[in-house]
Scaffold this motif. Structure first.
Motif, PDB file in Angstrom:
ATOM      1  N   HIS A  56      14.360  13.737   6.774  1.00  0.00           N
ATOM      2  CA  HIS A  56      14.031  13.201   5.451  1.00  0.00           C
ATOM      3  C   HIS A  56      14.942  12.021   5.111  1.00  0.00           C
ATOM      4  O   HIS A  56      14.508  11.071   4.462  1.00  0.00           O
ATOM      5  N   LYS A  57      16.168  12.081   5.570  1.00  0.00           N
ATOM      6  CA  LYS A  57      17.098  10.970   5.327  1.00  0.00           C
ATOM      7  C   LYS A  57      16.591   9.698   6.022  1.00  0.00           C
ATOM      8  O   LYS A  57      16.580   8.621   5.428  1.00  0.00           O
ATOM      9  N   GLU A  58      16.168   9.827   7.286  1.00  0.00           N
ATOM     10  CA  GLU A  58      15.660   8.671   8.027  1.00  0.00           C
ATOM     11  C   GLU A  58      14.376   8.136   7.396  1.00  0.00           C
ATOM     12  O   GLU A  58      14.182   6.923   7.295  1.00  0.00           O
ATOM     13  N   ILE A  59      13.509   9.043   6.961  1.00  0.00           N
ATOM     14  CA  ILE A  59      12.261   8.632   6.316  1.00  0.00           C
ATOM     15  C   ILE A  59      12.570   7.884   5.026  1.00  0.00           C
ATOM     16  O   ILE A  59      11.983   6.829   4.754  1.00  0.00           O
ATOM     17  N   ALA A  60      13.486   8.416   4.250  1.00  0.00           N
ATOM     18  CA  ALA A  60      13.865   7.775   2.986  1.00  0.00           C
ATOM     19  C   ALA A  60      14.372   6.354   3.239  1.00  0.00           C
ATOM     20  O   ALA A  60      14.009   5.420   2.515  1.00  0.00           O
ATOM     21  N   ASN A 113       0.828  -1.208   0.000  1.00  0.00           N
ATOM     22  CA  ASN A 113       0.000   0.000   0.000  1.00  0.00           C
ATOM     23  C   ASN A 113       0.861   1.256   0.000  1.00  0.00           C
ATOM     24  O   ASN A 113       0.543   2.231  -0.666  1.00  0.00           O
ATOM     25  N   LEU A 114       1.950   1.217   0.746  1.00  0.00           N
ATOM     26  CA  LEU A 114       2.782   2.398   0.889  1.00  0.00           C
ATOM     27  C   LEU A 114       3.510   2.728  -0.405  1.00  0.00           C
ATOM     28  O   LEU A 114       3.532   3.866  -0.836  1.00  0.00           O
ATOM     29  N   VAL A 115       4.100   1.744  -1.023  1.00  0.00           N
ATOM     30  CA  VAL A 115       4.832   1.980  -2.272  1.00  0.00           C
ATOM     31  C   VAL A 115       3.903   2.536  -3.336  1.00  0.00           C
ATOM     32  O   VAL A 115       4.216   3.500  -4.011  1.00  0.00           O
ATOM     33  N   ARG A 116       2.719   1.942  -3.461  1.00  0.00           N
ATOM     34  CA  ARG A 116       1.747   2.428  -4.436  1.00  0.00           C
ATOM     35  C   ARG A 116       1.347   3.863  -4.128  1.00  0.00           C
ATOM     36  O   ARG A 116       1.257   4.698  -5.012  1.00  0.00           O
ATOM     37  N   ALA A 117       1.102   4.159  -2.867  1.00  0.00           N
ATOM     38  CA  ALA A 117       0.641   5.489  -2.487  1.00  0.00           C
ATOM     39  C   ALA A 117       1.705   6.549  -2.739  1.00  0.00           C
ATOM     40  O   ALA A 117       1.408   7.648  -3.167  1.00  0.00           O
ATOM     41  N   ILE A 118       2.966   6.220  -2.503  1.00  0.00           N
ATOM     42  CA  ILE A 118       4.026   7.199  -2.690  1.00  0.00           C
ATOM     43  C   ILE A 118       4.329   7.407  -4.170  1.00  0.00           C
ATOM     44  O   ILE A 118       4.699   8.492  -4.583  1.00  0.00           O
ATOM     45  N   ASN A 119       4.125   6.409  -4.985  1.00  0.00           N
ATOM     46  CA  ASN A 119       4.410   6.549  -6.411  1.00  0.00           C
ATOM     47  C   ASN A 119       3.307   7.259  -7.182  1.00  0.00           C
ATOM     48  O   ASN A 119       3.518   7.690  -8.307  1.00  0.00           O
ATOM     49  N   ILE A 120       2.144   7.373  -6.609  1.00  0.00           N
ATOM     50  CA  ILE A 120       1.045   8.049  -7.300  1.00  0.00           C
ATOM     51  C   ILE A 120       1.252   9.556  -7.202  1.00  0.00           C
ATOM     52  O   ILE A 120       1.447  10.096  -6.134  1.00  0.00           O
ATOM     53  N   GLN A 137      13.685   4.443   5.910  1.00  0.00           N
ATOM     54  CA  GLN A 137      12.576   3.637   6.435  1.00  0.00           C
ATOM     55  C   GLN A 137      11.645   3.163   5.329  1.00  0.00           C
ATOM     56  O   GLN A 137      11.176   2.036   5.338  1.00  0.00           O
ATOM     57  N   LEU A 138      11.351   4.065   4.397  1.00  0.00           N
ATOM     58  CA  LEU A 138      10.351   3.785   3.366  1.00  0.00           C
ATOM     59  C   LEU A 138      10.970   3.317   2.050  1.00  0.00           C
ATOM     60  O   LEU A 138      10.233   3.060   1.091  1.00  0.00           O
ATOM     61  N   THR A 139      12.271   3.233   2.013  1.00  0.00           N
ATOM     62  CA  THR A 139      13.015   2.885   0.799  1.00  0.00           C
ATOM     63  C   THR A 139      12.589   3.757  -0.392  1.00  0.00           C
ATOM     64  O   THR A 139      12.225   3.262  -1.447  1.00  0.00           O
ATOM     65  N   ILE A 140      12.649   5.070  -0.150  1.00  0.00           N
ATOM     66  CA  ILE A 140      12.388   6.065  -1.184  1.00  0.00           C
ATOM     67  C   ILE A 140      13.541   7.060  -1.152  1.00  0.00           C
ATOM     68  O   ILE A 140      14.383   7.006  -0.251  1.00  0.00           O
ATOM     69  N   SER A 141      13.587   7.978  -2.085  1.00  0.00           N
ATOM     70  CA  SER A 141      14.636   8.994  -2.071  1.00  0.00           C
ATOM     71  C   SER A 141      14.264  10.103  -1.087  1.00  0.00           C
ATOM     72  O   SER A 141      13.091  10.272  -0.738  1.00  0.00           O
ATOM     73  N   GLU A 142      15.287  10.858  -0.661  1.00  0.00           N
ATOM     74  CA  GLU A 142      15.018  11.998   0.216  1.00  0.00           C
ATOM     75  C   GLU A 142      14.135  13.020  -0.481  1.00  0.00           C
ATOM     76  O   GLU A 142      13.279  13.635   0.142  1.00  0.00           O
ATOM     77  N   SER A 143      14.344  13.206  -1.778  1.00  0.00           N
ATOM     78  CA  SER A 143      13.522  14.179  -2.512  1.00  0.00           C
ATOM     79  C   SER A 143      12.064  13.716  -2.574  1.00  0.00           C
ATOM     80  O   SER A 143      11.151  14.544  -2.528  1.00  0.00           O
ATOM     81  N   ALA A 144      11.840  12.398  -2.657  1.00  0.00           N
ATOM     82  CA  ALA A 144      10.459  11.894  -2.634  1.00  0.00           C
ATOM     83  C   ALA A 144       9.822  12.165  -1.273  1.00  0.00           C
ATOM     84  O   ALA A 144       8.643  12.517  -1.195  1.00  0.00           O
TER      85      ALA A 144
END
Length: 175
Positions: free
Chosen positions: A142-146, A90-97, A148-155
């Motif tokens: 943002h670095k820690e969030i990136a 759910n998270l990956v889909r939500a962040i990519n939209i 945790q969520l395996t996304i980029s800091e800019s995302a």
């Protein structure tokens, strides 16, 4: 019973102590988990897994005070919530939209109670809500969030910006 005594009981796998710890913190941890998972049954499942981890790892926890204990519990609940969201994709889909229908509006001055803000945060899409909670409420960078969520800091930054914009839109509609 003091919190220190309670932790000592839990370190000895005492069921009474575990029950007391659970009862002392379940309300706070449920509200925390709900901010991420937002489904009653899933929240119960996540919390059950989180408390299993808490009781498995309490032997390694070095108790200093209740604030430290609560921070440790929160970290486990947040991590378990994020693992649940990733597991269910759910998270990956939500962040990519991408949401192209956001409106930039000027800050709105209103009197808002914490419960009202909490309800508005729950209305955010999953990706926005997750990053917003981690950054604004939990205090992650943002670095820690990136990580945790395996996304980029800019995302992460982008999701936070979109979350704030969406909250401003929701605030303007509710005033």
């Amino acid at each position: 019973m003091t919190t220190h005594e309670l932790i000592s009981l839990c370190k000895r796998s005492d069921r009474r102590g575990q029950k007391m710890l659970y009862e002392r913190f379940i309300t706070k941890m449920t509200r925390l988990c709900w901010r991420y998972v937002k489904d009653e049954e899933d929240t119960k499942d996540v919390l059950a897994e989180a408390f299993i981890k808490i009781f498995q790892h309490v032997k390694n926890f070095d108790f200093h005070d209740e604030v430290g204990l609560e921070a440790w519990l929160k970290r486990i609940v947040v991590n378990q919530s994020l693992m649940f969201l990733r597991k269910n994709r759910n998270l990956v889909r939500a962040i990519n939209i991408e949401d192209n229908h956001l409106l930039l509006i000027a800050p709105v001055e209103i009197e808002l109670h914490a419960e009202d803000l909490y309800k508005l945060i729950l209305e955010l899409p999953l990706g926005y809500r997750t990053v917003f909670n981690l950054y604004v409420i939990e205090g992650y960078s943002h670095k820690e969030i990136a990580e945790q969520l395996t996304i980029s800091e800019s995302a992460s930054r982008s999701q936070l910006t979109h979350a704030r914009q969406r909250l401003m839109t929701l605030l303007s509609k509710n005033t």
